[in-house]
Design a protein around this motif. Structure first.
Motif, PDB file in Angstrom:
ATOM      1  N   UNK A   1       0.842  -1.197   0.000  1.00 14.49           N
ATOM      2  CA  UNK A   1       0.000   0.000   0.000  1.00 14.49           C
ATOM      3  C   UNK A   1       0.876   1.245   0.000  1.00 14.49           C
TER       4      UNK A   1
ATOM      5  N   UNK B   1       1.218   4.293  -2.617  1.00 15.02           N
ATOM      6  CA  UNK B   1       1.044   5.696  -2.228  1.00 15.02           C
ATOM      7  C   UNK B   1       2.177   6.555  -2.779  1.00 15.02           C
TER       8      UNK B   1
ATOM      9  N   UNK C   1      -8.539  18.093   2.014  1.00 13.51           N
ATOM     10  CA  UNK C   1      -9.512  17.354   2.817  1.00 13.51           C
ATOM     11  C   UNK C   1      -9.054  17.253   4.275  1.00 13.51           C
TER      12      UNK C   1
ATOM     13  N   UNK D   1      -9.636  20.504  14.389  1.00 15.61           N
ATOM     14  CA  UNK D   1      -9.343  19.719  15.591  1.00 15.61           C
ATOM     15  C   UNK D   1      -8.364  20.462  16.488  1.00 15.61           C
TER      16      UNK D   1
ATOM     17  N   UNK E   1      -5.031  13.280  17.175  1.00 17.57           N
ATOM     18  CA  UNK E   1      -5.462  12.028  16.561  1.00 17.57           C
ATOM     19  C   UNK E   1      -4.234  11.394  15.920  1.00 17.57           C
ATOM     20  N   UNK E   2      -3.768  10.314  16.533  1.00 20.21           N
ATOM     21  CA  UNK E   2      -2.493   9.747  16.118  1.00 20.21           C
ATOM     22  C   UNK E   2      -2.517   9.283  14.665  1.00 20.21           C
ATOM     23  N   UNK E   3      -3.640   8.725  14.275  1.00 22.28           N
ATOM     24  CA  UNK E   3      -3.707   8.219  12.905  1.00 22.28           C
ATOM     25  C   UNK E   3      -3.566   9.370  11.908  1.00 22.28           C
TER      26      UNK E   3
ATOM     27  N   UNK F   1      -0.086  10.513  11.617  1.00 23.78           N
ATOM     28  CA  UNK F   1       0.777   9.625  10.839  1.00 23.78           C
ATOM     29  C   UNK F   1       0.484   9.721   9.350  1.00 23.78           C
TER      30      UNK F   1
ATOM     31  N   UNK G   1       3.264   2.951  14.128  1.00 21.71           N
ATOM     32  CA  UNK G   1       2.457   3.783  15.025  1.00 21.71           C
ATOM     33  C   UNK G   1       0.987   3.751  14.632  1.00 21.71           C
ATOM     34  N   UNK G   2       0.741   3.714  13.319  1.00 21.98           N
ATOM     35  CA  UNK G   2      -0.654   3.650  12.884  1.00 21.98           C
ATOM     36  C   UNK G   2      -1.336   2.403  13.412  1.00 21.98           C
ATOM     37  N   UNK G   3      -0.560   1.329  13.488  1.00 25.26           N
ATOM     38  CA  UNK G   3      -1.171   0.072  13.901  1.00 25.26           C
ATOM     39  C   UNK G   3      -1.699   0.137  15.322  1.00 25.26           C
TER      40      UNK G   3
ATOM     41  N   UNK H   1      -3.441   2.608  16.438  1.00 29.56           N
ATOM     42  CA  UNK H   1      -4.531   3.586  16.469  1.00 29.56           C
ATOM     43  C   UNK H   1      -5.706   3.097  17.315  1.00 29.56           C
TER      44      UNK H   1
ATOM     45  N   UNK I   1     -10.062   7.162  17.619  1.00 31.81           N
ATOM     46  CA  UNK I   1      -9.368   7.919  16.583  1.00 31.81           C
ATOM     47  C   UNK I   1      -9.758   7.422  15.203  1.00 31.81           C
ATOM     48  N   UNK I   2      -9.852   6.117  15.086  1.00 37.15           N
ATOM     49  CA  UNK I   2     -10.184   5.548  13.779  1.00 37.15           C
ATOM     50  C   UNK I   2     -11.554   6.015  13.313  1.00 37.15           C
TER      51      UNK I   2
ATOM     52  N   UNK J   1     -13.042   8.691  14.149  1.00 34.56           N
ATOM     53  CA  UNK J   1     -12.952  10.115  13.818  1.00 34.56           C
ATOM     54  C   UNK J   1     -12.476  10.295  12.377  1.00 34.56           C
ATOM     55  N   UNK J   2     -11.454   9.538  12.021  1.00 34.10           N
ATOM     56  CA  UNK J   2     -10.909   9.661  10.669  1.00 34.10           C
ATOM     57  C   UNK J   2     -11.876   9.110   9.630  1.00 34.10           C
TER      58      UNK J   2
ATOM     59  N   UNK K   1     -14.209  11.586   8.767  1.00 28.65           N
ATOM     60  CA  UNK K   1     -13.613  12.648   7.966  1.00 28.65           C
ATOM     61  C   UNK K   1     -13.469  12.210   6.505  1.00 28.65           C
ATOM     62  N   UNK K   2     -12.968  11.000   6.310  1.00 28.38           N
ATOM     63  CA  UNK K   2     -12.619  10.574   4.956  1.00 28.38           C
ATOM     64  C   UNK K   2     -13.786   9.998   4.168  1.00 28.38           C
TER      65      UNK K   2
ATOM     66  N   UNK L   1      -5.188   4.965   1.660  1.00 27.62           N
ATOM     67  CA  UNK L   1      -5.426   5.250   3.074  1.00 27.62           C
ATOM     68  C   UNK L   1      -6.528   4.339   3.589  1.00 27.62           C
TER      69      UNK L   1
ATOM     70  N   UNK M   1      -5.238   0.997   4.201  1.00 27.30           N
ATOM     71  CA  UNK M   1      -4.497   0.974   5.462  1.00 27.30           C
ATOM     72  C   UNK M   1      -5.457   0.825   6.642  1.00 27.30           C
ATOM     73  N   UNK M   2      -6.510   1.614   6.610  1.00 26.08           N
ATOM     74  CA  UNK M   2      -7.468   1.559   7.723  1.00 26.08           C
ATOM     75  C   UNK M   2      -8.069   0.166   7.820  1.00 26.08           C
TER      76      UNK M   2
ATOM     77  N   UNK N   1      -5.704  -2.256   9.350  1.00 24.31           N
ATOM     78  CA  UNK N   1      -5.593  -2.083  10.792  1.00 24.31           C
ATOM     79  C   UNK N   1      -6.823  -2.636  11.499  1.00 24.31           C
TER      80      UNK N   1
END
Lengths: 223, 223
Positions: free
Chosen positions: A79, A83, A97, A105, A151-153, A156, B82-84, B86, B90-91, B93-94, B97-98, B157, B160-161, B164
Motif C-alpha cells: 500500500x 502511495x 480534505x 481539531x 489524533x495519532x492516525x 501519521x 504507530x498507525x497500527x 490507532x 481515533x479511527x 474520527x478519521x 472525515x474521509x 489510506x 491501510x485503515x 488495521x
DNA sequence: TAAGATTGGTTCAACATTGGATCAGATAAA
DNA sequence: TTTATCTGATCCAATGTTGAACCAATCTTA
C-alpha cells in the motif's frame, strides 16, 4: 449415478469459509483433519478441496497447507509503495480534505504549549532570509498543526504525505513554484490560520487552512 | 499467507516494538535470548526477525545486535507501526472525515460500472443470511465506494485503515457489536448512500455516509 | 594490545507436517 | 453388468522446525 459426496463437502466448506471460519489466519485445517472431521476418506476431501481450488476460493501449498485467497488482499508495504506514486493533484486534493479538518481539531484540542510551537514555526518561517530555510519552517508549521490535533492516525497520515512529498519529483516542483512574493502570501495566510487557532475558532481555522491550500495548489499546479 | 510459527513470532515482536518496548536504546535482545523466551529454536527467531528486517522495522549488525529503525521517527516503517496502534475512537474520527468525502467524490467521479459494483455489494450484504457474510459485504461496500473516488492516495489510506481494523483487537469488537437489528439499520443506511450516488448527488452522499458512520460509531463505541 | 565473550550469519542433518499421486477393492446408482 | 464414486492405504515431494556446530564482526576486559 452415485451422489457426489465430494460435492456436498465442497459446499459445506464454502459455507463455512464465507461464514468467516478460518479467517483469522486464512488457513484451512489439513486435509487429514478435515477427512476425520467429516468422517470421510482423505481422497474425498482432496477432491472437494480441489473444487474450491478450481474456482479460486483456495490455494494449496505442499508442506504448508491450504489457504483462502480472499483473505490476503495486500500487505501494508505494498500500500505504501502505491502511495508513493501519488500524483500532485491527488495529493493536493487530500491535503485540502485533511488539513482543514486537522486545523479545526487543533483549534479545539491543542494545549497552549502546542499552539506556541505552531506560532514559533510561523515566526521563524516569516523571519527566514533564505528559501530553503523558509520551506523547512513552512513544512514545520503544517506539521505542528497536525501535532495539535490529538489524533495519532491523522498525524501519521500527514507524516506519510510529508515523506512522499520529500521525494524527488516533488522536489523539482517546489523549486519552480517559489518566489519571494509567494513567500509573503504564505506568511499572511499562516498568520490567519494561527489567529483562528489562538481564538479557538475551529471553523475559522478550517476555512483559513483551506484558503491557504487553494493558494498552494494554484502555485503548484498552475490552476 | 501461510501459517508459520516464525510469522506469529514476527507479529508478536512487531506488537511489542510498537508498544514501545526496547525503545530506550533501540536495541532488541539477542536472538538466542528471544529463542529461549519464546521457547523456540534460534533459527525460527532468526526467520521472524528476518521478516522485520525485510519490511524495514529493524536492522541487524553482526557482533552488535538487532536495532529498531523506528528510533528514526521519519521512517515509513515507524509511521506504519504507530498507525497500527490507532485507537478505535481515533479511527472512527478519521472515518467520519474521509468516508463522507470519498462518497462525495464518488458521486461525481464514478463510472456507471463502478456504481453498479457498489450496488452489487450492497445487495449481497442485504441478502446475506449469516453475520460473517454480511460483514464481509459490508466492508466491501465501503471499499467499493472508495474505489470510485478516483484518488489513489485516498484509496490506499482506506486500505491501510482496513488492514488495521482487521487486526485482533478490532476483531473482538466487531463480534460484540453486531446484531440482526443493527444489520437491518445498516442496510437501510447503505441504501440511502447508494441512492445519493446514483443521483449523482455529492452532498447527499456525504451526509448519508456521515449519518451511517455516526450509527456505526454508536454501536462500536457505545456513545 | 591481546584474549575472551557476545552476537548475528551460515550451514547441516534429522524429523514432522502437509499436499500430491497412485492403486486395489468396496459400494451404489443407472 | 457397467460405471462412477468412495475407501483405505502407501509412497512422494515440498516445506517448516529443531538442534547443533562453526564462522565473522564487534565489544569488553585484563
Amino acid at each position: 449415478m452415485p451422489k457426489l459426496v465430494a460435492n456436498d463437502i465442497a459446499t459445506m466448506l464454502k459455507k463455512r469459509i464465507s461464514s468467516g471460519e478460518w479467517l483469522e489466519d486464512g488457513r484451512m485445517p489439513p486435509e487429514r483433519d478435515l477427512a476425520a472431521e467429516f468422517g470421510v476418506a482423505r481422497n474425498t476431501v482432496r477432491r472437494a478441496v480441489g473444487f474450491l481450488e478450481d474456482d479460486g476460493t483456495v490455494v494449496r501449498h505442499v508442506g504448508r497447507g491450504t489457504f483462502l485467497t480472499a483473505t490476503n488482499p495486500t500487505s501494508i508495504a505494498s500500500m505504501v509503495a502505491r502511495m508513493e506514486g501519488t500524483s500532485p493533484a491527488d495529493m493536493m486534493e487530500i491535503r485540502q480534505l485533511l488539513e482543514p479538518a486537522a486545523a479545526a481539531f487543533a483549534a479545539t484540542n491543542a494545549s497552549a504549549t502546542e499552539l506556541n510551537a505552531v506560532r514559533e514555526a510561523h515566526q521563524t518561517a516569516c523571519d527566514a532570509m533564505e528559501m530553503p530555510e523558509f520551506e523547512h519552517w513552512d513544512a514545520e508549521f503544517h506539521h505542528r498543526v497536525f501535532a495539535c490535533c490529538r489524533n495519532d492516525f491523522l498525524k501519521e497520515i500527514h507524516n506519510l504525505m510529508r515523506a512522499i512529498r520529500n521525494q524527488s519529483p516533488w522536489f523539482e516542483m517546489k523549486k519552480r513554484s517559489f518566489s519571494e512574493e509567494r513567500r509573503q502570501v504564505y506568511c499572511r495566510e499562516h498568520q490567519a490560520i494561527l489567529e483562528a487557532l489562538f481564538h479557538r475558532d475551529p471553523e475559522g481555522a478550517k476555512t483559513a487552512m483551506l484558503g491557504h491550500l487553494k493558494t498552494v495548489e494554484k502555485n503548484l499546479l498552475g490552476r
